[in-house]
Design an enzyme around this catalytic site. Structure first.
Site, PDB file in Angstrom:
ATOM      1  N   ASP A 148      -9.831 -13.358  21.006  1.00 14.99           N
ATOM      2  CA  ASP A 148      -8.591 -13.708  21.223  1.00 14.99           C
ATOM      3  C   ASP A 148      -7.728 -14.861  21.337  1.00 14.99           C
ATOM      4  O   ASP A 148      -6.837 -15.406  21.734  1.00 14.99           O
ATOM      5  CB  ASP A 148      -8.085 -12.147  22.256  1.00 14.99           C
ATOM      6  CG  ASP A 148      -9.168 -11.117  22.348  1.00 14.99           C
ATOM      7  OD1 ASP A 148     -10.345 -11.800  22.311  1.00 14.99           O
ATOM      8  OD2 ASP A 148      -8.897 -10.317  23.222  1.00 14.99           O
ATOM      9  N   ASP A 181      -4.002 -15.871  28.730  1.00 15.06           N
ATOM     10  CA  ASP A 181      -3.268 -15.071  27.969  1.00 15.06           C
ATOM     11  C   ASP A 181      -2.018 -15.654  28.638  1.00 15.06           C
ATOM     12  O   ASP A 181      -0.286 -14.587  27.803  1.00 15.06           O
ATOM     13  CB  ASP A 181      -3.380 -13.497  27.754  1.00 15.06           C
ATOM     14  CG  ASP A 181      -4.475 -12.780  27.252  1.00 15.06           C
ATOM     15  OD1 ASP A 181      -4.790 -13.232  26.660  1.00 15.06           O
ATOM     16  OD2 ASP A 181      -4.925 -11.668  27.998  1.00 15.06           O
TER      17      ASP A 181
END
Ligand code: GLY
Length: 380
Positions: free
Chosen positions: A157, A96
């Site tokens: 993601d 991330d």
């Protein structure tokens, strides 16, 4: 809400977002909202979560929409915290880094040209690239690279994290970064997308041999169901790789994922947290999944040629989602809330942030509105 003048509707909706940002501007200058709210209120935390940059990204959107220097100052002030985080490697064992640095340092560099922002984002890209396994051709999502629980696990993601790598190569970083992103997106297309164009949330690869192992879920209802936000990450994320690579098959993939998502969107325009649920259920909605999908659909409509009969369809579906969110999913009836979109779900199986605001839901809703209201330059 003004339904007779659609532009006024989007303007009103954006004004509400600005109002909520203003409410928290002081609190969230040296602190950041937690990933999800608690009874509608985001707690203030340090720059330690995967989600800090959604707030910083909202500040940049607010600056670009209004030109008001207070948003720029607040966003610029936060760069030092992202720099410290990458230098001291605070909670950086995660892919991330893409979300974190695209919406903070890359956005700042794109908007202001600040060389320190560029250097900070390049440091983040280097760390992200270090998560790449060459045999498997994937970037590991979570945890230490030697953690047997997480080793070789890619998740959908990650598609939103790849732009940091493409950008880094484009801006003079290591040419291998973009190559890693290209290989990862091809593996994601191959293994995370099922034949019916639903998606696995996560998929394990053997990092020694490069062989595929199996798919499962982390935040969805079941291993063989389709986590709504994951599908939305796919719609938007494959397109972002298309923008950097020109690989037209990624546009086709995004279209198919969008069709699957839209076919499972209930009449009120906002999906349940897993697409296995389509109605007649007490299950929660995930407004954030629909907000992400709206941005993906707007991008899809932008990328398709005028001759494509689906161009207008995808744009009108995106606008319908934004209108549905504005009409019934904002916190306007909760004066104590410092969030924007209610009825989001962070992680249902683990009991986290259920029926709450989520900071990425707020970000993507605002990105969608800004896209409609201005000629928005992407931070991704
Ligand atoms: N990227 C984690 C999530 O969507 O919840």
């Amino acid at each position: 809400m003004n339904t007779t003048n659609p532009l006024a509707m989007y303007q009103q909706a954006a004004e509400y977002v600005l109002q909520q940002i203003d409410k928290s501007l002081d609190l969230f200058t040296d602190n950041y909202p937690g990933p999800s709210s608690e009874n509608g209120v985001y707690p203030a935390i340090g720059n330690i979560e995967w989600t800090s940059s959604f707030w910083t990204g909202m500040l940049w959107l607010a600056y670009e929409l209004t030109g008001d220097p207070k948003y720029r100052q607040a966003a610029e002030h936060q760069l030092a915290s992202y720099k410290q985080r990458i230098e001291e490697q605070i909670q950086t064992d995660t892919h991330d880094l893409g979300f974190l640095y695209s919406l903070s340092a890359v956005a700042e560099f794109r908007i202001t040209g600040n060389p320190l922002a560029r250097a900070t984002a390049l440091q983040a890209a280097e760390l992200l690239a270090g998560r790449y396994f060459s045999q498997a051709g994937i970037i590991q999502a979570w945890g230490d690279l030697s953690d047997p629980e997480q080793c070789g696990r890619m998740i959908i993601d990650c598609l939103l994290n790849l732009p940091l790598l493409y950008w880094a190569t484009e801006t003079g970083g290591d040419p291998r970064y973009a190559e890693y992103a290209r290989t990862h997106v091809a593996q994601a297309a191959r293994y995370l997308v099922r034949p019916d164009y639903s998606t696995y949330h996560t998929y394990y690869m053997d990092v020694e041999t490069g062989a595929p192992r199996y798919g499962n879920t982390h935040q969805g209802y079941a291993d063989d169901s389709c986590w709504a936000r994951g599908q939305a990450w796919g719609i938007y994320g494959f397109l972002l790789s298309y923008k950097y690579t020109g690989d037209a098959s990624l546009v086709e993939l995004s279209k198919e994922l969008a069709r699957y998502f839209l076919a499972r969107t209930p009449a009120d325009g906002v999906v349940y947290w897993d697409l296995i649920f389509t109605g007649g259920t007490e299950q929660e909605k995930d407004s954030s999944a629909s907000a992400v999908a709206a941005c993906g659909l707007l991008e899809l409509a932008d990328q398709l040629p005028v001759s494509d009969p689906d161009k207008a369809l995808f744009r009108s579906e995106a606008l319908a989602i934004l209108q549905a969110l504005a009409a019934a999913y904002t916190t306007g009836d909760q004066p104590e809330s410092n969030g924007v979109l209610k009825h989001g779900v962070y992680n249902k199986p683990r009991g986290m942030g259920i029926d709450e605001c989520t900071i990425w839901g707020d970000y993507y809703y605002f990105e969608g509105l800004v896209r409609v209201l201005t000629k928005h330059r992407l931070y991704w």
